[in-house]
Design a protein around this motif. Structure first.
Motif, PDB file in Angstrom:
ATOM      1  N   UNK A 157      -6.964 -61.798  17.701  1.00 29.31           N
ATOM      2  CA  UNK A 157      -6.424 -62.190  16.394  1.00 29.31           C
ATOM      3  C   UNK A 157      -7.067 -63.457  15.834  1.00 29.31           C
ATOM      4  N   UNK A 158      -7.458 -64.381  16.716  1.00 30.45           N
ATOM      5  CA  UNK A 158      -8.135 -65.589  16.239  1.00 30.45           C
ATOM      6  C   UNK A 158      -9.471 -65.249  15.598  1.00 30.45           C
ATOM      7  N   UNK A 159     -10.237 -64.378  16.251  1.00 32.00           N
ATOM      8  CA  UNK A 159     -11.524 -63.980  15.704  1.00 32.00           C
ATOM      9  C   UNK A 159     -11.396 -63.233  14.392  1.00 32.00           C
ATOM     10  N   UNK A 160     -10.420 -62.320  14.304  1.00 34.98           N
ATOM     11  CA  UNK A 160     -10.200 -61.556  13.071  1.00 34.98           C
ATOM     12  C   UNK A 160      -9.821 -62.486  11.921  1.00 34.98           C
ATOM     13  N   UNK A 161      -9.032 -63.514  12.214  1.00 31.40           N
ATOM     14  CA  UNK A 161      -8.640 -64.461  11.168  1.00 31.40           C
ATOM     15  C   UNK A 161      -9.806 -65.345  10.735  1.00 31.40           C
ATOM     16  N   UNK A 162     -10.685 -65.703  11.668  1.00 32.51           N
ATOM     17  CA  UNK A 162     -11.781 -66.613  11.344  1.00 32.51           C
ATOM     18  C   UNK A 162     -12.852 -65.967  10.474  1.00 32.51           C
ATOM     19  N   UNK A 163     -13.078 -64.676  10.611  1.00 31.76           N
ATOM     20  CA  UNK A 163     -14.183 -64.032   9.903  1.00 31.76           C
ATOM     21  C   UNK A 163     -14.080 -64.187   8.381  1.00 31.76           C
ATOM     22  N   UNK A 164     -12.973 -63.814   7.744  1.00 33.17           N
ATOM     23  CA  UNK A 164     -12.916 -64.021   6.284  1.00 33.17           C
ATOM     24  C   UNK A 164     -12.851 -65.487   5.892  1.00 33.17           C
ATOM     25  N   UNK A 165     -12.209 -66.316   6.716  1.00 34.64           N
ATOM     26  CA  UNK A 165     -12.143 -67.739   6.400  1.00 34.64           C
ATOM     27  C   UNK A 165     -13.533 -68.366   6.401  1.00 34.64           C
ATOM     28  N   UNK A 166     -14.354 -67.987   7.362  1.00 31.93           N
ATOM     29  CA  UNK A 166     -15.715 -68.526   7.422  1.00 31.93           C
ATOM     30  C   UNK A 166     -16.510 -68.113   6.192  1.00 31.93           C
ATOM     31  N   UNK A 167     -16.336 -66.874   5.764  1.00 31.91           N
ATOM     32  CA  UNK A 167     -17.076 -66.386   4.590  1.00 31.91           C
ATOM     33  C   UNK A 167     -16.656 -67.114   3.323  1.00 31.91           C
ATOM     34  N   UNK A 168     -15.357 -67.394   3.193  1.00 29.96           N
ATOM     35  CA  UNK A 168     -14.845 -67.957   1.956  1.00 29.96           C
ATOM     36  C   UNK A 168     -14.854 -69.474   1.911  1.00 29.96           C
ATOM     37  N   UNK A 169     -14.758 -70.132   3.055  1.00 32.67           N
ATOM     38  CA  UNK A 169     -14.517 -71.573   3.076  1.00 32.67           C
ATOM     39  C   UNK A 169     -15.666 -72.419   3.625  1.00 32.67           C
ATOM     40  N   UNK A 170     -16.704 -71.800   4.166  1.00 31.26           N
ATOM     41  CA  UNK A 170     -17.825 -72.573   4.698  1.00 31.26           C
ATOM     42  C   UNK A 170     -19.037 -72.451   3.792  1.00 31.26           C
TER      43      UNK A 170
END
Length: 475
Positions: free
Chosen positions: A173-186
């Motif tokens: 679940x941590x990895x699934x949550x990080x994927x869109x966050x990385x795309x949108x926020x980094x």
């Protein structure tokens, strides 16, 4: 070019810290679960050891290659690739039907970690204003330090109260949550755009594989066994060739000229020696608390919290101190405190030691570890040009992993030569000289830190505007 915003800084800190936590946690998280894994999946003792070393090997040998790929094809893009590989491999490990499949999944986990881990610092640096990087590195270092040290506690607690499978399901679940966050926020960023150094990559990967394989397998197979000697000798020769290549090639993966900098050479030597002493000590002391003092995995982990949990409290303060007085004195003080704490723990270890007798050593070691992590990251990133931060981060993390493998190998060998598992006293007889050795190695790391030039970290070397950084779209 717009400067990093506070909101962007917070998101970058959260995303990179969680990703670093996952990668660092899986170094030691399996150790306390091995008996349960063997009961469920079978396998010989050597097979169980590979569930630990398969991850360490692929993680160590591919770190610099992962950093180079990020510099070439986009750090955010490759960061997402690393997260995806790590997440899928974690699910495969949780569902592994046999010990062979588990070992293979662990090796793939290491590949994902090697891609995403060195990019966490370069992405964080691009998102944080120069004046606030000390505090940001402090929080990042606290989270990563806690992950390394608390691996046995988390693994033991999940195994004891739920199932060993959840050691790996935790990452999904941590990895699934990080994927869109990385795309949108980094923000996306690149290195110099130089061609990939395939010969250097092969030399470094092959050399590190041979050396780390020999170090990991030495205690189990014997230091004079054919494969161990072959791994150490061939690996050493390939690393020598890698150094020569780094001195002569036009665009080497790791330019050897970086080591002409006392700051870069000193902090990398200190990091490798620190992990050598710390990993070996945690490996043995966690077994001592369970096998000799009779604590369960969860109880042992809780009693080590004054050591393992201290980075969460002290490392952010250490980052602020590094901004004000420079990283060199903070790192050196932390290493000498860590060495003193380990020496105290070695001297206080008896077959019936009370927790109160051990507590001072745990506290001092925890403060020392916390003072090291944040300023060390700052010193690594500020010792090179912005376009080479991915290379520097990959090299530093690779040396830490090699130091950890070397520490477990050396200190396990000392333990086996002087003691054993026959009785509590036999264990202590082996533990004490091994941990004293770890203390001495960490003290040498403190000496290496003192070789770093006495000056404040250079913010010019880490100015994000020197890099080709693209700001993400606002959301």
């Amino acid at each position: 070019m717009s400067q990093p915003t506070t909101r962007g800084t917070v998101w970058a800190l959260v995303i990179t810290s969680v990703a670093g936590f996952m990668a660092a946690l899986d170094n030691l998280v399996v150790t306390t679960a091995l008996p349960s894994i063997r009961k469920d999946l079978g396998g010989a003792l050597d097979d169980l050891e590979w569930t630990v070393s398969a991850y360490t090997l692929t993680f160590a040998v591919l770190l610099m290659f992962g950093a180079a790929l990020g510099d070439r094809f986009g750090r955010r893009r490759l960061f997402q690739v690393g997260i995806a590989v790590f997440t899928v491999a974690s699910a495969a490990a949780a569902m592994a039907p046999g010990i062979g499949e588990l070992i293979a999944a662990r090796a793939v986990q290491g590949v994902g970690a090697a891609i995403m881990m060195p990019l966490t610092l370069t992405l964080l640096t691009a998102a944080v204003p120069a004046a606030k990087r000390g505090m940001a590195y402090g929080i990042w270092g606290a989270v990563n330090g806690l992950a390394v040290a608390s691996g046995p506690l988390i693994g033991g607690s999940l195994t004891e109260h739920i199932s060993w499978h959840w050691i790996f399901w935790l990452n999904v679940p941590l990895g699934i949550a990080l994927l869109p966050l990385a795309r949108l926020r980094l923000a996306e960023s690149y290195g110099t755009g130089a061609p990939l150094d395939l010969p250097g990559t092969l030399l470094a990967s092959g050399g590190l594989f041979g050396v780390v394989y020999g170090l990991v397998r030495g205690p189990a197979d014997g230091w004079t066994s054919t494969l161990v000697l072959l791994g150490l000798s061939v690996g050493g020769a390939l690393l020598v060739a890698f150094v020569v290549h780094g001195m002569r090639a036009k665009n080497p993966m790791l330019p050897m000229r970086l080591f002409r900098s006392r700051a870069f050479a000193g902090i990398n030597a200190a990091s490798m020696l620190m992990f050598l002493g710390m990993f070996g000590s945690i490996f043995l002391l966690s077994q001592y608390m369970q096998g000799v003092l009779g604590y369960s995995p969860t109880q042992a982990g809780l009693r080590m919290l004054p050591w393992t949990g201290m980075p969460m409290l002290v490392a952010p303060i250490a980052g602020i101190l590094a901004d004000r007085v420079g990283g060199r004195p903070v790192v050196a003080a932390g290493l000498f405190l860590q060495a003193a704490g380990l020496a105290y723990l070695a001297s206080a270890s008896t077959p019936d030691a009370s927790y109160g007798a051990q507590l001072p050593g745990l506290i001092v070691s925890g403060i020392g570890m916390a003072l090291f992590f944040a300023p060390a990251s700052h010193l690594v990133m500020s010792s090179v040009h912005a376009s080479e931060q991915g290379i520097a981060s990959g090299a530093n993390n690779a040396l830490r992993e090699v130091g950890g493998a070397l520490g477990i190998a050396i200190m396990s060998s000392i333990f086996s030569a002087r003691g054993g598992y026959e009785s509590g006293q036999a264990f202590v007889d082996g533990l004490r000289p091994a941990v004293f050795t770890g203390a001495g190695v960490v003290a040498l790391a403190g000496v290496a830190a003192l070789l770093i030039p006495r000056r404040r970290p250079s913010v010019a070397a880490t100015t994000p505007t020197e890099d080709r950084t693209l700001q993400p779209a606002s959301h």
